[in-house]
Design a protein around this motif. Structure first.
Motif, mmCIF file in Angstrom:
data_model
loop_
_atom_site.group_PDB
_atom_site.id
_atom_site.type_symbol
_atom_site.label_atom_id
_atom_site.label_comp_id
_atom_site.label_asym_id
_atom_site.label_seq_id
_atom_site.Cartn_x
_atom_site.Cartn_y
_atom_site.Cartn_z
ATOM 1 N N VAL A 84 0.833 -1.202 0.000
ATOM 2 C CA VAL A 84 0.000 0.000 0.000
ATOM 3 C C VAL A 84 0.871 1.256 0.000
ATOM 4 O O VAL A 84 0.609 2.210 -0.746
ATOM 5 N N ARG A 85 1.915 1.263 0.804
ATOM 6 C CA ARG A 85 2.815 2.417 0.813
ATOM 7 C C ARG A 85 3.403 2.644 -0.579
ATOM 8 O O ARG A 85 3.445 3.771 -1.079
ATOM 9 N N ALA A 86 3.827 1.567 -1.230
ATOM 10 C CA ALA A 86 4.454 1.679 -2.540
ATOM 11 C C ALA A 86 3.452 2.128 -3.604
ATOM 12 O O ALA A 86 3.760 2.974 -4.452
ATOM 13 N N LEU A 87 2.249 1.568 -3.588
ATOM 14 C CA LEU A 87 1.283 1.925 -4.627
ATOM 15 C C LEU A 87 0.800 3.364 -4.467
ATOM 16 O O LEU A 87 0.498 4.039 -5.452
ATOM 17 N N VAL A 88 0.725 3.842 -3.221
ATOM 18 C CA VAL A 88 0.356 5.242 -3.011
ATOM 19 C C VAL A 88 1.472 6.160 -3.502
ATOM 20 O O VAL A 88 1.224 7.137 -4.222
ATOM 21 N N LEU A 89 2.715 5.851 -3.158
ATOM 22 C CA LEU A 89 3.839 6.651 -3.640
ATOM 23 C C LEU A 89 3.883 6.676 -5.170
ATOM 24 O O LEU A 89 4.134 7.719 -5.784
ATOM 25 N N TYR A 90 3.654 5.543 -5.783
ATOM 26 C CA TYR A 90 3.677 5.421 -7.251
ATOM 27 C C TYR A 90 2.663 6.366 -7.881
ATOM 28 O O TYR A 90 2.967 7.103 -8.838
ATOM 29 N N GLN A 91 1.449 6.341 -7.374
ATOM 30 C CA GLN A 91 0.376 7.147 -7.962
ATOM 31 C C GLN A 91 0.537 8.632 -7.658
ATOM 32 O O GLN A 91 0.289 9.490 -8.525
ATOM 33 N N VAL A 92 0.950 8.940 -6.443
ATOM 34 C CA VAL A 92 1.177 10.343 -6.077
ATOM 35 C C VAL A 92 2.272 10.941 -6.963
ATOM 36 O O VAL A 92 2.146 12.057 -7.488
ATOM 37 N N GLY A 93 3.346 10.184 -7.145
ATOM 38 C CA GLY A 93 4.441 10.671 -7.975
ATOM 39 C C GLY A 93 4.023 10.878 -9.418
ATOM 40 O O GLY A 93 4.449 11.846 -10.075
ATOM 41 N N ALA A 94 3.173 9.997 -9.934
ATOM 42 C CA ALA A 94 2.712 10.123 -11.311
ATOM 43 C C ALA A 94 1.900 11.400 -11.508
ATOM 44 O O ALA A 94 2.128 12.163 -12.457
#
Length: 247
Positions: A84-94
């Motif tokens: 969850v931490r990784a997928l949130v970071l991924y989307q926020v960064g995009a």
């Protein structure tokens, strides 16, 4: 009392498929929660949504989801806190890449759908999302559900050093504790424009309104959401904007 902000989930198309009247709704709101590709949204839609928000001076929030295009992010997936931490970071960064390209800054993070609801019940997942916000940028706020009692959220956010924004919904029915009534229940989504408007104004004024069982509920919220996929959204937004501006 500070005036309540008005937000809407936007950019929720994908490819040739479109949802909501973003072009007409954007001038009426203060905050746009933009899909980041996991439940809806694609690179072109994200770019155009950011451009539209900037043109109207609307604050931009990332709207990350579980990776669930087929289920529109409304299915509960068994993701670990690390995932969850990784997928949130991924989307926020995009999404933030498109904000930077337009010379603006991502203002907050509001999880979508099942992930949003899971944060109410799972300390580990909430901590993971808080950590993603803190890791991405110091002071990046997280928008969470306004409950009858938000002591838990405040405690965990304080430990993570992440500001919180509390959100309420104009067009959703509530359980007695302030959680959203599950969509599978009859009456979980309001469609009557008058009821949506009455509930919105009660929340904005700090007054009580009826939960799904007809009992009084009072919430403290910083921002009020009207869902863009509700057929009555645009008409309600116009009336609500005028009424909120008059408070």
């Amino acid at each position: 009392m500070n005036p309540i902000l008005l937000n809407c989930d936007m950019g929720e198309g994908f490819g040739a498929w479109r949802m909501g009247d973003d072009e007409l709704a954007m001038p009426l709101i203060d905050q746009a929660n933009l899909a980041c590709g996991f439940h809806a949204g694609d690179p072109l839609i994200m770019a155009r949504s950011v451009e539209l928000a900037v043109a109207h001076g609307v604050s931009i929030g990332a709207h990350p989801s579980y990776p669930d295009l087929q289920g529109f992010g409304r299915r509960h997936l068994q993701c670990s806190p690390e995932e969850v931490r990784a997928l949130v970071l991924y989307q926020v960064g995009a999404l933030d890449a498109f904000c930077r390209a337009r010379g603006c800054q991502l203002a907050y993070v509001k999880p979508h759908g099942a992930l949003y609801n899971d944060l109410v019940r799972d300390d580990a997942l909430l901590t993971a999302v808080l950590d993603a916000c803190a890791s991405y940028r110091k002071g990046l706020p997280l928008m969470v559900l306004a409950l009858a009692d938000n002591d838990r959220e405040l405690r965990l956010a304080d430990e993570a050093d992440v500001p919180l924004m509390f959100e309420a919904f104009a067009d959703r029915a509530y359980l007695s504790d302030g959680q959203l009534a599950p969509r599978r229940l009859s009456g979980a989504v309001h469609h009557d424009p008058e009821r949506i408007l009455d509930q919105a104004l009660a929340i904005a004024s700090g007054e009580s309104f009826a939960d799904i069982d007809g009992k009084p509920l009072r919430l403290r919220a910083d921002s009020l959401c009207v869902h863009g996929d509700n057929p009555e959204s645009l008409a309600v937004l116009r009336r609500l904007r005028a009424r909120l501006d008059a408070l």
